[in-house]
Motif scaffolding. Structure first.
Motif, PDB file in Angstrom:
ATOM      1  N   ASN A   4      -5.679  11.313  -7.270  1.00 23.68           N
ATOM      2  CA  ASN A   4      -4.231  11.750  -6.865  1.00 23.68           C
ATOM      3  C   ASN A   4      -3.251  11.101  -7.691  1.00 23.68           C
ATOM      4  OD1 ASN A   4      -4.043   9.394  -5.848  1.00 23.68           O
ATOM      5  ND2 ASN A   4      -4.407   9.943  -3.831  1.00 23.68           N
ATOM      6  N   GLY A   5      -3.770  10.764  -8.756  1.00 20.02           N
ATOM      7  CA  GLY A   5      -2.668  10.134  -9.697  1.00 20.02           C
ATOM      8  C   GLY A   5      -2.742   8.603  -9.739  1.00 20.02           C
ATOM      9  N   GLU A   6      -3.213   8.217  -8.252  1.00 22.02           N
ATOM     10  CA  GLU A   6      -3.265   6.666  -8.164  1.00 22.02           C
ATOM     11  C   GLU A   6      -4.554   6.069  -7.948  1.00 22.02           C
ATOM     12  OE1 GLU A   6      -0.445   4.494  -5.635  1.00 22.02           O
ATOM     13  OE2 GLU A   6       1.253   5.775  -6.409  1.00 22.02           O
ATOM     14  N   THR A   7      -5.263   7.004  -7.082  1.00 22.38           N
ATOM     15  CA  THR A   7      -6.532   6.755  -6.691  1.00 22.38           C
ATOM     16  C   THR A   7      -7.657   7.360  -7.425  1.00 22.38           C
ATOM     17  OG1 THR A   7      -5.764   5.544  -4.526  1.00 22.38           O
ATOM     18  CG2 THR A   7      -8.052   6.014  -4.777  1.00 22.38           C
ATOM     19  N   GLU A   8      -8.758   7.033  -7.743  1.00 28.44           N
ATOM     20  CA  GLU A   8      -9.902   7.832  -8.575  1.00 28.44           C
ATOM     21  C   GLU A   8     -11.199   7.406  -7.666  1.00 28.44           C
ATOM     22  OE1 GLU A   8     -10.053   6.869 -12.517  1.00 28.44           O
ATOM     23  OE2 GLU A   8      -7.963   7.423 -12.848  1.00 28.44           O
ATOM     24  N   ILE A   9     -12.053   8.251  -7.483  1.00 31.82           N
ATOM     25  CA  ILE A   9     -13.090   7.997  -6.636  1.00 31.82           C
ATOM     26  C   ILE A   9     -14.257   8.791  -7.643  1.00 31.82           C
ATOM     27  CG2 ILE A   9     -14.727   8.342  -4.611  1.00 31.82           C
ATOM     28  CD1 ILE A   9     -12.239   6.765  -4.316  1.00 31.82           C
ATOM     29  N   TRP A  10     -15.397   8.032  -8.239  1.00 24.32           N
ATOM     30  CA  TRP A  10     -16.309   8.385  -9.209  1.00 24.32           C
ATOM     31  C   TRP A  10     -17.626   8.576  -8.604  1.00 24.32           C
ATOM     32  CZ3 TRP A  10     -14.949   9.627 -14.573  1.00 24.32           C
ATOM     33  CH2 TRP A  10     -13.720   9.411 -14.780  1.00 24.32           C
ATOM     34  N   VAL A  23       0.684  -1.334   0.018  1.00 22.96           N
ATOM     35  CA  VAL A  23       0.145   0.041   0.091  1.00 22.96           C
ATOM     36  C   VAL A  23       0.826   1.256  -0.032  1.00 22.96           C
ATOM     37  CG1 VAL A  23      -1.789   1.271   1.231  1.00 22.96           C
ATOM     38  CG2 VAL A  23      -1.808  -1.273   1.236  1.00 22.96           C
ATOM     39  N   THR A  24       0.703   2.167  -1.003  1.00 23.41           N
ATOM     40  CA  THR A  24       1.579   3.340  -1.189  1.00 23.41           C
ATOM     41  C   THR A  24       0.986   4.385  -0.553  1.00 23.41           C
ATOM     42  OG1 THR A  24       0.174   4.068  -3.109  1.00 23.41           O
ATOM     43  CG2 THR A  24       2.168   2.451  -3.392  1.00 23.41           C
ATOM     44  N   TYR A  25       1.552   5.551  -0.272  1.00 19.48           N
ATOM     45  CA  TYR A  25       1.083   6.778   0.327  1.00 19.48           C
ATOM     46  C   TYR A  25      -0.119   7.424  -0.332  1.00 19.48           C
ATOM     47  CZ  TYR A  25       4.413   7.227   3.774  1.00 19.48           C
ATOM     48  OH  TYR A  25       5.557   6.982   5.135  1.00 19.48           O
ATOM     49  N   MET A  26      -0.020   7.120  -1.539  1.00 14.83           N
ATOM     50  CA  MET A  26      -1.280   7.689  -2.623  1.00 14.83           C
ATOM     51  C   MET A  26      -2.608   6.996  -2.288  1.00 14.83           C
ATOM     52  SD  MET A  26       0.148  10.288  -3.739  1.00 14.83           S
ATOM     53  CE  MET A  26      -0.983  11.099  -5.053  1.00 14.83           C
ATOM     54  N   GLU A  27      -2.357   5.672  -2.000  1.00 11.45           N
ATOM     55  CA  GLU A  27      -3.635   5.041  -2.007  1.00 11.45           C
ATOM     56  C   GLU A  27      -4.238   5.143  -0.570  1.00 11.45           C
ATOM     57  OE1 GLU A  27      -5.421   0.407  -2.318  1.00 11.45           O
ATOM     58  OE2 GLU A  27      -3.480   0.777  -3.008  1.00 11.45           O
ATOM     59  N   VAL A  28      -3.258   5.356   0.310  1.00  9.12           N
ATOM     60  CA  VAL A  28      -3.830   5.490   1.691  1.00  9.12           C
ATOM     61  C   VAL A  28      -4.515   7.187   1.704  1.00  9.12           C
ATOM     62  CG1 VAL A  28      -3.106   6.437   3.998  1.00  9.12           C
ATOM     63  CG2 VAL A  28      -2.177   4.361   2.912  1.00  9.12           C
ATOM     64  N   THR A  29      -3.956   8.050   1.033  1.00 11.78           N
ATOM     65  CA  THR A  29      -4.478   9.208   0.860  1.00 11.78           C
ATOM     66  C   THR A  29      -5.809   9.274   0.173  1.00 11.78           C
ATOM     67  OG1 THR A  29      -2.483  10.349   0.838  1.00 11.78           O
ATOM     68  CG2 THR A  29      -4.252  11.766  -0.089  1.00 11.78           C
ATOM     69  N   GLY A  30      -6.058   8.482  -0.717  1.00  8.15           N
ATOM     70  CA  GLY A  30      -7.293   8.269  -1.647  1.00  8.15           C
ATOM     71  C   GLY A  30      -8.493   7.618  -0.685  1.00  8.15           C
ATOM     72  N   LYS A  31      -7.761   6.466   0.028  1.00  6.70           N
ATOM     73  CA  LYS A  31      -8.810   5.913   0.970  1.00  6.70           C
ATOM     74  C   LYS A  31      -9.297   6.744   1.972  1.00  6.70           C
ATOM     75  CE  LYS A  31      -8.880   1.610  -0.834  1.00  6.70           C
ATOM     76  NZ  LYS A  31      -8.018   1.739  -2.000  1.00  6.70           N
ATOM     77  N   SER A  32      -8.122   7.570   2.421  1.00  9.50           N
ATOM     78  CA  SER A  32      -8.732   8.555   3.665  1.00  9.50           C
ATOM     79  C   SER A  32      -9.756   9.656   3.144  1.00  9.50           C
ATOM     80  CB  SER A  32      -7.452   9.174   4.100  1.00  9.50           C
ATOM     81  OG  SER A  32      -7.589   9.987   5.053  1.00  9.50           O
ATOM     82  N   TRP A  33      -9.683   9.988   1.924  1.00 12.36           N
ATOM     83  CA  TRP A  33     -10.544  11.121   1.450  1.00 12.36           C
ATOM     84  C   TRP A  33     -11.958  10.290   1.348  1.00 12.36           C
ATOM     85  CZ3 TRP A  33     -14.074  11.528  -2.297  1.00 12.36           C
ATOM     86  CH2 TRP A  33     -14.530  12.846  -2.648  1.00 12.36           C
ATOM     87  N   LEU A  34     -11.943   9.148   0.760  1.00 17.58           N
ATOM     88  CA  LEU A  34     -13.337   8.495   0.505  1.00 17.58           C
ATOM     89  C   LEU A  34     -13.919   8.233   2.137  1.00 17.58           C
ATOM     90  CD1 LEU A  34     -15.296   7.226  -1.212  1.00 17.58           C
ATOM     91  CD2 LEU A  34     -13.761   4.912  -0.876  1.00 17.58           C
TER      92      LEU A  34
END
Length: 611
Positions: free
Chosen positions: A596-602, A484-495
């Protein structure tokens, strides 16, 4: 001199890894590391194996401590490998149970209490205590706990093997225990941790049998009691193990493995069978689970219902297994491909199983140079191993736990090293000495000893290489890297922080959002619940927009791993293509809420008519 060069190889590999941190999600951690780095690490491991095996052939006076140098080379190299996620900058080594365990640890630290329903708190308590003592972040402790248990397993295997085998066979058993069999060497897994502490308990058990020491028995009882709090399944298997080893004393005498009779100073063959220890283990386990597990319903009837549900029901992972089997079929793998795939997954386990059975065969046929006391101990151990293998085979056909089928393999793996060490000892043709010498040993020529030594080195090396390239998920076994990368953690945190928990979630792969919830927000925080996988090709073959596939609105989660899996790892499956992801960008029924370049939420607007 050669050992110094190998240590320099390890240092060079560490420097190269430090100079190559992750820049984003990687489908394979193996391909992300330069071939030169792998060459340094693998060379050091092979060199360590060769030094250790060579030293095992030498007499005690000639050997000294050089075998420890070889073992150190193997352990240091393997520690670098199992700490790659930490060394390269991943936040977590895995996105599964690992994250929920972190959430549980954070809950204990924050509240000072065990979460309701936690029936295996020892691992979580230990990490919490390390945090309070060291003030190291819990995330960093999650990276280091598994390597500590790996080292504990190797060292306890040595002392156990030394207790029941020759010193030189114990060395071979120890080097065989360094193989990276288990994924819980890189993530938190309480059941696996419990199983790999079994060598410590068996060490005390065999010592107590030989010496009848009150202090040893007291310590043994303490560890047996603690196992119930380590993991209930491991405690149940330990109870069974103690029963098997107690009964094996009776069978040893009846089967008359050896015609040799002990002298007056040796322990008698007819040792007293005592069921007090397994009874203590069973009672503690029953009381602990009864008090903490809601399905027991505080009644005897509930107890039996729990055993029926826990030990006899279909595993939770069966659907996932069927889905993976279907995927393999869609990839159109032919028999040679499946054979290679099986070797990558289970080759080292199969080799160790064959070696263990060879050791048991030689023991039964009295073809070993073991002393009478050692034969008695290894016979008990062999009986346990055979029972564990039988349970493992049953577990694949009819799972013995509701967790998932095949988990008893981790017990079998923990039992491998002493038997493998004995088999390698016999294969290598090492000359026994003193009480080890029997009429069964035939002196070997120098060429024969050298050839046999090469065979032993090759066996351990092959198993080590399979283990190295199996310990992480990768395209080698048709699975994506689970780091798990920082970008994925950031994306999940936003969601988790901004999404409406009343709206359901979909995706091309399940995002394990509840695991991230546990780690990032706590065990009770609300979050969008997973509904189902989105249809292949986003159903564009049937509809113009993705929203026409759903009656109600929902979130769509995508990340880099999802896209790479279907476009590069499983392209033959034909489930999603780059054109599908490009068309999603033009779909008027969806809106991109976050990227964020790695995670997308639609946000998908449901446009289908309710039936």
């Amino acid at each position: 001199m050669s050992s110094i060069v190998l240590f320099l190889f390890i240092l060079a590999a560490l420097v190269l890894i430090g100079r190559n941190p992750i820049s984003g999600y990687e489908l394979s951690v193996y391909e992300a590391i330069s071939p030169l780095t792998w060459a340094f690490l693998i060379t050091a491991i092979i060199g360590g194996i060769a030094i250790t095996v060579h030293q095992a052939h030498k007499a005690d006076g000639e050997r000294g401590s050089w075998w420890k140098v070889g073992l150190s080379l193997i352990l240091l190299s393997n520690l670098i490998i199992i700490m790659l996620p930490f060394l390269r900058g991943y936040v977590f080594s895995d996105y599964g149970d690992h994250l929920s365990h972190l959430g549980t640890i954070n809950n204990i630290i924050q509240t000072g209490n065990l979460p309701a329903g936690l029936v295996y708190p020892i691992t979580h308590n230990l990490i919490s205590e390390f945090f309070l003592i060291s003030n190291i972040s819990t995330i960093d402790l999650m990276h280091t706990t598994s390597p500590i248990f790996y080292l504990l397993f190797v060292f306890s295997t040595y002392f156990l093997s030394k207790e029941i085998l020759h010193q030189r066979a114990a060395i071979l058993a120890t080097v065989s225990s360094t193989v990276l069999f288990c994924y819980y060497y890189v993530e938190i897994f309480p059941m696996g941790f419990a199983f790999i502490t079994f060598p410590i308990i068996f060490l005390l058990y065999f010592k107590a049998v030989k010496r009848d020491s009150i202090s040893l028995r007291s310590l043994l009882i303490i560890l047996v009691v603690l196992m119930a709090f380590f993991h209930p399944v491991a405690s149940f298997m330990l109870t069974l193990a103690l029963v098997v080893m107690e009964l094996s004393r009776f069978f040893y005498n009846r089967m008359s493995i050896t015609k040799s009779q002990p002298d007056a100073s040796s322990p008698t063959l007819m040792q007293r069978i005592s069921m007090s220890l397994p009874l203590i283990s069973f009672i503690v386990l029953m009381l602990w689970v009864w008090n903490n597990f809601w399905v027991w319903e505080s009644s005897v009837a509930g107890t039996f219902r729990w055993f029926h549900g826990e030990l006899l029901q279909t595993p939770m992972m069966e659907q996932a297994t069927e889905a993976f089997t279907t995927l393999i079929a869609r990839l159109n793998l032919q028999f040679p491909d499946l054979l290679e795939f099986s070797v990558r997954l289970y080759g080292h386990i199969f080799i160790y199983l064959v070696l263990s059975l060879i050791a048991i065969f030689l023991l039964v046929r009295n073809r070993t140079s073991l002393s009478l006391t050692s034969r008695r101990s290894i016979f008990s151990y062999s009986c346990l191993f055979l029972v564990a293998v039988l349970i493992q085979l049953v577990d694949y056909v009819r799972p013995v736990t509701i967790l998932s089928s095949g988990r008893i393999i981790y017990l079998v793996i923990a039992l491998f090293p002493p038997l493998v060490g004995l088999a390698l000892y016999q294969i290598s043709g090492i000359e026994p000495k003193g009480v080890e010498a029997t009429q069964n040993f035939r002196p070997r020529s120098g060429k024969s000893k050298f050839a046999r030594g090469i065979v032993v080195i090759s066996i351990i090396t092959l198993c080590s290489l399979i283990g190295i390239f199996r310990v992480y998920n990768s395209p080698l076994i048709y699975l994506p890297n689970s780091g798990v990368t920082y970008m994925e953690v950031t994306g999940k945190s936003w969601l988790l922080n901004y999404a409406n928990p009343e709206i359901q979630l979909t995706g091309v792969k399940a995002p394990a959002l509840h695991r991230f919830r546990d780690a990032l927000l706590g065990l009770q925080a609300p979050y969008p619940k997973w509904d189902r996988y989105v249809d292949p090709h986003f159903n564009y073959e049937q509809y113009q927009g993705l929203g026409e596939s759903f009656v109600t609105d929902r979130y769509l989660h995508l990340n880099e791993c999802d896209k790479l899996c279907y476009t590069e790892l499983w392209p033959e499956a034909g489930t999603f293509t780059w054109d599908d992801f490009a068309r999603l960008e033009r779909d008027s029924s969806v809106n991109k809420l976050y990227t964020n370049g790695e995670t997308e939420i639609w946000y998908v607007r449901g446009e289908a008519q309710a039936k």
